[in-house]
Design a protein around this motif. Sequence first.
Motif, mmCIF file in Angstrom:
data_model
loop_
_atom_site.group_PDB
_atom_site.id
_atom_site.type_symbol
_atom_site.label_atom_id
_atom_site.label_comp_id
_atom_site.label_asym_id
_atom_site.label_seq_id
_atom_site.Cartn_x
_atom_site.Cartn_y
_atom_site.Cartn_z
ATOM 1 N N LEU A 145 -67.493 91.206 -18.620
ATOM 2 C CA LEU A 145 -66.807 91.512 -19.876
ATOM 3 C C LEU A 145 -66.307 92.951 -19.897
ATOM 4 N N LEU A 148 -62.971 92.795 -17.973
ATOM 5 C CA LEU A 148 -61.924 91.862 -18.387
ATOM 6 C C LEU A 148 -60.809 92.591 -19.146
ATOM 7 N N ASN A 150 -58.529 91.884 -21.396
ATOM 8 C CA ASN A 150 -58.325 91.814 -22.845
ATOM 9 C C ASN A 150 -59.539 92.302 -23.643
ATOM 10 N N LEU A 151 -60.588 92.707 -22.924
ATOM 11 C CA LEU A 151 -61.767 93.166 -23.653
ATOM 12 C C LEU A 151 -61.671 94.628 -24.091
ATOM 13 N N ALA A 153 -59.039 95.494 -25.899
ATOM 14 C CA ALA A 153 -58.647 95.126 -27.267
ATOM 15 C C ALA A 153 -59.842 94.532 -28.006
ATOM 16 N N GLY A 154 -60.614 93.703 -27.315
ATOM 17 C CA GLY A 154 -61.784 93.092 -27.941
ATOM 18 C C GLY A 154 -62.758 94.137 -28.457
ATOM 19 N N ASN A 155 -62.963 95.165 -27.669
ATOM 20 C CA ASN A 155 -63.873 96.232 -28.102
ATOM 21 C C ASN A 155 -63.298 97.052 -29.251
ATOM 22 N N ILE A 158 -64.100 95.133 -32.241
ATOM 23 C CA ILE A 158 -65.519 95.204 -32.599
ATOM 24 C C ILE A 158 -65.873 96.584 -33.167
ATOM 25 N N SER A 166 -54.407 90.539 -31.949
ATOM 26 C CA SER A 166 -54.814 91.273 -30.753
ATOM 27 C C SER A 166 -54.151 90.668 -29.529
ATOM 28 N N ALA B 172 -57.273 86.229 -22.949
ATOM 29 C CA ALA B 172 -58.347 85.406 -22.394
ATOM 30 C C ALA B 172 -57.965 83.931 -22.481
ATOM 31 N N THR B 280 -68.415 87.720 -26.812
ATOM 32 C CA THR B 280 -68.256 86.322 -26.385
ATOM 33 C C THR B 280 -68.528 85.321 -27.494
ATOM 34 N N PHE B 409 -62.700 84.684 -25.350
ATOM 35 C CA PHE B 409 -63.561 85.867 -25.317
ATOM 36 C C PHE B 409 -62.774 87.077 -25.824
ATOM 37 N N GLY B 410 -63.488 87.992 -26.422
ATOM 38 C CA GLY B 410 -62.824 89.185 -26.924
ATOM 39 C C GLY B 410 -62.259 88.950 -28.311
#
Lengths: 395, 423
Positions: A145, A148, A150-151, A153-155, A158, A166, B172, B280, B409-410
């Motif tokens: 993760l 990755l 796109n993570l 943006a995911g972070n 969060i 996103s 993702a 996740t 994910f994400g």
Amino acid sequence: MNAHDVVITGLGLVSSLGEGPDAHWQKLTTPGVKPVLDAERFAPYTVHPLPEIDWNLQIAKRGDQRQMETWQRLGTYAAGLALDDAGIKDNEELCTTMDMVVAAGGGERDMAVDSDILAASEKRSDRDVLLNEKLTTELRPTLFLAQLSNLLAGNISIVHKVTGSSRTFMGEEGAGVSAIETAAARIRSGQSTHMLVGGAFQTEHADMLLGYELAGYLHRGDWKPVWQRQGAEGGGVVTGSGGAFLVLESREHAEKRGHRIYATLGPVLSGRARRGLGELQAGIAALLSQAQLPGGEVLTISGASGSHKATAAEKAALDAAPGLAARGFSTLTGHMKEAQFPFAVALAALAIHHNAAYPPFAAEEPVFAGAPTTVLATAIGYHHFEGMALVGKAG
Amino acid sequence: MTKFKDHLGRPVVAVTGIGVVTSLGKGKAENWAALTAGKSGIHPITRFPVDHLSTRISGMVDFLESSTKGASALTYDLAETAAEEAVAEAGLDVQDFGGPLFLASPPMELDWHDRFALYNNGKDKPAPERLLEVARGLNSLDMFETAQFGCIADRLADRFGTTGLPITLSTACASGATAIQLGVEAIRRGECERALSIGADGSATAEALIRFSLLSALSTSNDAPEKASKPFSKDRDGFVLAEGSAALVLESLEAATARGATVLGILRGCGEKADDFHRTRSKPDASPAIAAVRAALADAGLSDNEIDYINAHGTSTPENDKMEHLSLSTVFGERISSIPVSSNKSMIGHTLSAAGAIEAAFSLMTMREGVIPPTINYDHPDPAIGLDVVPNVKRESSVRTVLSNSFGFGGQNTCLVMAREPV
């Protein structure tokens, strides 16, 4: 002026020079400022390393910090700076309706695990089995993760609660160009009112250097300014760690909430010259003509990478256009890949905001006298893809 | 008279070409025949040894020339194959497409076989330096290009004559839907008359499989591969990693009509919402997925009682299917038990970056053919999930509108609403 003009209201910058728009403006307007270099750690390559960063300032939870490798942490940090600067951070209403486009590559692999597998491969012919054996036992489960694309943006979602939408674009400098181009188009069309857009690059990892060096793109030997690397050993690119995020808004949205506007983002242009056919210089010239530059001298924030062919073509195209005074900022920050174009646009916005030009970053750059009213920002990819944008006065 | 503008005054976006490749076969015909026969494409892994692996099955595409040549080569091949079918069906020039390209593809990494080759072509130095030293002596761009994120799109742009700077994206497991959304938006903004949206994923390497395994995301039902993917079942135990691709030619209805193209369906609406809960896991109240579904309906100008069929994300993980049920039952209320909801993944597995595009393609075919593909392996219904999953056998039904979900994910949530006919 139009309600749907795209204006820049927040800047989040990190590079070897420091963090934040003010620190960058101070450093970059100091004549003769020297780059921060590390020529030892990755010799024969020189890199511009990250400055010291107190991650807690933008990523409050240690648990969140642990879930990210440096690249994601850096991007999340720079995004937080931009949100702060735009007065949007912790504003729940604005964050939950904010759209985001991130330009991303991939994250850092675990060099210890990789090295262990490679060392074992010298004595094993069943390398595929070796891979299974080592990867199933040695990989940290959450590392995936942290790598990755796109993570990042995911972070950001969060940590900063940016959740309108996103999207992550991939593809080196071109990803940064498309990210800004798409974000601007969404605002101009009324599809979005405020957007977070940018990227980050962490070069202090052998695998990140390998991405360039598989085609021999990295400069070796003594460091030189970005325009002076032709003919030197290696491929001309000196990389740097850094990140650049921008908050873009519709003029109407920014004015309604009464926030400071740095500058207006004008046309954003992108291209894919067929470089194998020698079309890059003409491609850059075509973008310049589409940009409809104003007459007279135009300060140009060039994202030139130093990559021999691309930078020669860019220099020739810029030289052929009348009145462009280029500043190759990679001389002072190094090349930041996906973050290169957002960084260029951010530096252009700062010059507009301060009503002043940057002094030459290297000997061959011409002096720009007076106050810039329109600034050109470019990112000509070291290998493929090109883009530029015009940045103008706030109002 | 056909109406060329939608409820918000934007150009209506039609689909005029579709191409698909999955483990079920190459092309729409093979895929549709297998899909409606309830056939599974999931099979034992043969591409690499499975020693030490807890999951030894997948929905890999093993029948293309590039199937053994690494993730980059296979992803390109998948994308090209699907795009050729789509562009040809649209009746457009396959070398001069004349619109932008949006590619959903997996993040690229240097293949392990290349890492081994670099390492073992050097000596003495520790691995990181050795790789760099050997790399800079390479006299070819082949390896370099497999590790550049933009190179697949670059090659596709050359191959099909798409215009401008191609966009490669990742959201993702929602990527394929996002590629379509970007195409729809470009047409609606009037930037182009047509766009080529592709989702392609050929990245089922050993390392990818192990990464998902370590996150406990994969089914370990190795003994009966074709039964492993069992969305909405009580005994579902994870998704099945798979490969595939789909391409859509999107075109303003006006332009498609003007050139006399056959309209295969309408892309009516797109909706998205990011989740800030966990890397996740989804927010327990499913509010982001709910918001994405509602955003797609609003964008389409349809109310929830105007959706005839739902093409579920339906991964077969305990978490997704539960959350998806919660989101659908929240949006559609009691009516959800009477709306058919099926998961193509029960047959093709989870094609990751390609899934949203493949499932949009199948959704469009569902409407055109009037046949809903089943959710297979529905032998032990989860009593907590009260959905009509079109269990095990296809169903003939007139379907005017489809909602297709993609979650990743994400915190990625993207939903598409498609219609059979223009309004």
